[in-house]
Write an enzyme that holds these catalytic residues in place. Structure first.
Site, mmCIF file in Angstrom:
data_model
loop_
_atom_site.group_PDB
_atom_site.id
_atom_site.type_symbol
_atom_site.label_atom_id
_atom_site.label_comp_id
_atom_site.label_asym_id
_atom_site.label_seq_id
_atom_site.Cartn_x
_atom_site.Cartn_y
_atom_site.Cartn_z
ATOM 1 N N PHE A 110 3.007 -2.261 6.397
ATOM 2 C CA PHE A 110 3.666 -1.251 5.560
ATOM 3 C C PHE A 110 3.720 -1.630 4.080
ATOM 4 O O PHE A 110 4.662 -1.284 3.370
ATOM 5 C CB PHE A 110 5.085 -0.981 6.075
ATOM 6 N N CYS A 111 2.687 -2.338 3.609
ATOM 7 C CA CYS A 111 2.618 -2.807 2.213
ATOM 8 C C CYS A 111 3.819 -3.679 1.841
ATOM 9 O O CYS A 111 4.168 -3.792 0.670
ATOM 10 C CB CYS A 111 2.492 -1.628 1.245
ATOM 11 N N THR A 112 4.422 -4.297 2.842
ATOM 12 C CA THR A 112 5.570 -5.184 2.635
ATOM 13 C C THR A 112 5.291 -6.470 3.396
ATOM 14 O O THR A 112 6.029 -6.884 4.289
ATOM 15 C CB THR A 112 6.866 -4.505 3.128
ATOM 16 N N CYS B 283 0.706 1.508 4.741
ATOM 17 C CA CYS B 283 1.911 1.514 3.924
ATOM 18 C C CYS B 283 3.043 2.260 4.600
ATOM 19 O O CYS B 283 2.810 3.286 5.176
ATOM 20 C CB CYS B 283 1.633 2.152 2.570
ATOM 21 N N CYS C 60 -4.323 -0.198 1.304
ATOM 22 C CA CYS C 60 -3.633 0.545 2.346
ATOM 23 C C CYS C 60 -4.266 1.911 2.526
ATOM 24 O O CYS C 60 -4.370 2.689 1.582
ATOM 25 C CB CYS C 60 -2.163 0.728 1.985
#
Length: 464
Positions: free
Chosen positions: A374-376, A464, A456
């Site tokens: 999730f881009c984290t 993401c 992403c």
């Protein structure tokens, strides 16, 4: 009062809520969107407003014609709608329209890098989206506030770091709500701490603003939010607009993030005189359609009531958790039973890879969810119990499916019946994993696994 999402009519506000999608057997079923944390569907009121404005569409701040004046007025009125929505100071703050939260934070990092050379530290956190991490890395010394075992932000570590850096912290940059765990951070408590140690605060509001009331508070209060960024595409509005709000004075003496027409008052062969903010930061032709969409969405959300939206989504969250916990082999990556959250649930069904489960949910039940990091990335690595070396090693193993998790996220228009369908198919999958693995592993090819970390797309395991 008990908020029952089954008995509300807010679903009628959403375009495509009853859209049919095909299943793997060729049959059709009403789609279920449990990927609202990525992008929400469109409100009917937004499309109506766009259609009503379309005949008046013209250049903003660039023409003397009547339509141009109408477009310019609507564009500027949009700033007022935004400021009222988050209780921003209309005298001291400015609203800058951007493409999205990511551009807003990149813009702010560029602006702040030109100021106060003695304050060189940015305190970010270990739970941030890449958009609120990467823009700071090449301009400042960045340190990260720790999280506890459940993934919640450590306020104690925040204050320890503020004390340790002795006034050299320029900014505390923190998400208002995590896009992975849904945790709501105490932004006003964080603001008070930041101001106590002569720092300012940026709140990444991408996951916060659409789900609950946000109050930036008055400038003369210690809980004041200095900067706020958010995106329209998570607020039921298309056309790619975002917002950055902050003190006008902070943008006065700096060079703009983008340079070009619209940002200038005068240009000679040897000199440039910039416009005043916010115009200075909005080079190029403004996205008037995006602003119209955003303001229409805000008005609709206000008419529903942000407190009502939060309570409806919390009811969905509680209902889902109460049933998901009984699914065999379910594993949660947040603490769903303690503290405030928005309606986001990260999990895995043990024995089913996170790349495969969304394919099964879509193919068997028409349910859309998100999976990956999730881009984290650093936050998810921690939640999964991976060290940096673990992550790098797994990334280099070409024959290994990269780790991750599955995320469901609700909007105010979702209902219990949709969750029931989700729970039912999860139980069916859990009881016959080998069958579904055999069926959908053929669908998932290794070429779908994008090895370019940070990139992403809808179909990568880093989604993401």
């Amino acid at each position: 009062m008990r908020y029952d999402p089954t008995n509300n009519n807010l679903r009628n506000l959403i375009i495509g809520a009853e859209q049919k999608v095909p299943l793997s057997d060729g049959k059709e079923v009403t789609a279920i969107n449990f990927d609202n944390a990525a992008t929400t569907p469109i409100l009917y009121s937004v499309l109506k407003e766009i259609n009503q404005f379309a005949p008046w569409y013209s250049s903003v701040h660039r023409g003397a014609g009547y339509k141009s004046k109408v477009s310019s007025d609507i564009y500027e009125q949009g700033r007022e709608v935004v400021q009222s929505f988050v209780n921003s100071d209309k005298e001291k703050d400015i609203v800058i329209f951007t493409k999205n939260t990511t551009e807003s934070i990149n813009m702010l990092s560029f602006i702040l890098s030109q100021q106060k050379y003695h304050q060189k530290v940015i305190l970010s956190t270990s739970m941030e989206h890449a958009a609120n991490d990467l823009p700071w890395r090449d301009k400042f010394k960045v340190d990260y506030v720790e999280i506890d075992k459940q993934g919640r932000l450590s306020i104690e570590d925040l204050e320890d770091k503020l004390i340790r850096y002795r006034g050299s912290v320029k900014l505390v940059s923190v998400t208002g709500a995590s896009n992975v765990t849904g945790y709501l951070n105490p932004i006003h408590k964080i603001a008070a701490l930041a101001h106590k140690y002569d720092a300012k605060i940026l709140v990444d509001g991408a996951q916060l603003v659409p789900h609950t009331t946000v109050d930036m508070k008055a400038f003369d209060t210690v809980e004041h939010i200095d900067y706020l960024a958010f995106s329209s595409h998570k607020m039921y509005a298309p056309f790619g607009s975002g917002v950055l709000i902050g003190p006008k004075d902070d943008f006065m003496e700096t060079n703009p993030f983008l340079q070009g027409g619209g940002a200038i008052r005068l240009v000679t062969p040897g000199r440039v005189q910039w416009d005043e903010p916010a115009g200075k930061e909005e080079a190029g032709t403004p996205n008037i359609m995006g602003v119209v969409a955003l303001t229409a969405a805000i008005k609709t959300l206000q008419s529903v009531g942000m407190d009502t939206i939060y309570k409806l989504e919390k009811a969905l969250y509680d209902y889902a958790i109460s049933h998901m916990k009984n699914i065999p082999d379910i594993k949660f990556y947040s603490d769903p039973f303690k503290g405030d959250t928005i309606s986001v649930i990260p999990f895995n069904l043990l024995g089913i890879h996170h790349d495969i489960l969304p394919l099964i949910l879509s193919g068997e039940a028409g349910i859309a969810v998100r999976n990956g990091f999730f881009c984290t990335h650093p936050y998810c690595e921690r939640l999964l119990g991976l060290s940096e070396n673990d992550t790098l090693q797994k990334y280099e193993e070409d024959d290994a499916l990269f780790p991750g998790m599955v995320r469901v996220s609700f909007g105010f228009y979702n209902n219990y019946k949709e969750i029931d369908r989700f729970i039912n198919i999860q139980n069916i999958i859990a009881e016959d994993k080998e069958y579904y693995l055999s069926k959908y592993s053929k669908v998932l090819s290794l070429t779908q696994i994008n090895k370019e970390v940070g990139r992403c797309t809808n179909r990568t395991n880093f989604g993401c």
